[in-house]
Design a protein around this motif. Structure first.
Motif, PDB file in Angstrom:
ATOM      1  N   LEU A   1       0.837  -1.198   0.000  1.00  0.00           N
ATOM      2  CA  LEU A   1       0.000   0.000   0.000  1.00  0.00           C
ATOM      3  C   LEU A   1       0.871   1.248   0.000  1.00  0.00           C
ATOM      4  O   LEU A   1       0.535   2.249  -0.641  1.00  0.00           O
ATOM      5  N   ARG A   2       2.005   1.176   0.701  1.00  0.00           N
ATOM      6  CA  ARG A   2       2.929   2.311   0.711  1.00  0.00           C
ATOM      7  C   ARG A   2       3.666   2.431  -0.617  1.00  0.00           C
ATOM      8  O   ARG A   2       3.960   3.541  -1.073  1.00  0.00           O
ATOM      9  N   LYS A   3       3.940   1.305  -1.241  1.00  0.00           N
ATOM     10  CA  LYS A   3       4.672   1.301  -2.510  1.00  0.00           C
ATOM     11  C   LYS A   3       3.818   1.808  -3.666  1.00  0.00           C
ATOM     12  O   LYS A   3       4.318   2.451  -4.585  1.00  0.00           O
ATOM     13  N   TYR A   4       2.499   1.484  -3.629  1.00  0.00           N
ATOM     14  CA  TYR A   4       1.605   1.850  -4.725  1.00  0.00           C
ATOM     15  C   TYR A   4       0.439   2.719  -4.213  1.00  0.00           C
ATOM     16  O   TYR A   4      -0.723   2.332  -4.337  1.00  0.00           O
ATOM     17  N   PRO A   5       0.733   3.881  -3.649  1.00  0.00           N
ATOM     18  CA  PRO A   5      -0.355   4.691  -3.066  1.00  0.00           C
ATOM     19  C   PRO A   5      -1.400   5.114  -4.088  1.00  0.00           C
ATOM     20  O   PRO A   5      -2.574   5.284  -3.741  1.00  0.00           O
ATOM     21  N   GLN A   6      -0.992   5.255  -5.350  1.00  0.00           N
ATOM     22  CA  GLN A   6      -1.938   5.694  -6.378  1.00  0.00           C
ATOM     23  C   GLN A   6      -2.958   4.612  -6.724  1.00  0.00           C
ATOM     24  O   GLN A   6      -3.989   4.899  -7.343  1.00  0.00           O
TER      25      GLN A   6
END
Length: 199
Positions: free
Chosen positions: A165-170
């Motif tokens: 979730l932190r890696k792909y916030p978009q």
């Protein structure tokens, strides 16, 4: 020539029931709330959600014996490896899914409607990471699209999918629960006592 219809988006649920319950001091999943063990509440929500498949990852004979033979049960022989082991075992059983929803079994107030709304949102945008939220904090369950399964399988120890979730916030889509208490989970005996006396 007739136009072929696209295949429906297939959603799997993995119930994670292998934790050591260190803060609780025992197997909290067998504790009762409203006449049923905590893990049964999670199983019933999953069954009523409309998921295409459900599996239970556990190290507890009581949970295995309850869930079988109606549900696929995967035995976790190495719970000491942490959350990542349950993720790995669950994904191995659900590789054909377009999305995999990981549910913990200590949130008895989670509603079926929340799960159904999550699935609707994912089917509308099947590249999204769907996570439950009360508008202030995120909780469980979390639904990951299949293109991230490989990264989930590489996690180790107690590194859950939160780092994705932190890696792909978009790509994150928050599914707002109708009541904040839906995210209430049981980590300690005090949490269970509050649950029993408040809800």
């Amino acid at each position: 020539m007739t136009e072929q219809k696209s295949r429906p988006c297939r959603i799997a649920v993995v119930l994670m029931a292998s934790g050591f319950g260190k803060r609780y001091g025992g197997n909290k999943l067998l504790e009762e709330f409203r006449g049923k063990p905590l893990f049964v509440h999670a199983l019933r929500r999953a069954e009523e959600s409309g998921a295409d498949s459900i599996c239970v990852v556990t190290r507890f004979p009581e949970i295995r014996d309850y869930a079988e033979p109606e549900r696929q049960v995967i035995w976790n022989a190495h719970p000491e490896k942490g959350i990542s082991e349950s993720l790995r075992l669950g994904l191995a059983a659900q590789r054909e899914a377009d999305g995999c929803c990981f549910m913990v079994c200590d949130q008895p107030l989670l509603s079926v409607r929340t799960l159904q709304r999550m699935f609707v949102a994912f089917r509308r945008r099947p590249d999204a990471i769907c996570v439950c939220s009360d508008g202030h904090r995120r909780g469980n369950p979390v639904l990951f699209p299949s293109d991230l399964f490989g990264e989930l399988l590489k996690l180790t120890g107690d590194s859950g999918g939160r780092q994705l979730l932190r890696k792909y916030p978009q790509r994150v889509r928050e599914i707002l629960v109708e009541r904040p208490e839906e995210l209430y989970d049981i980590d300690s005996a005090r949490d269970l006592e509050r649950l029993l006396h408040t809800f």
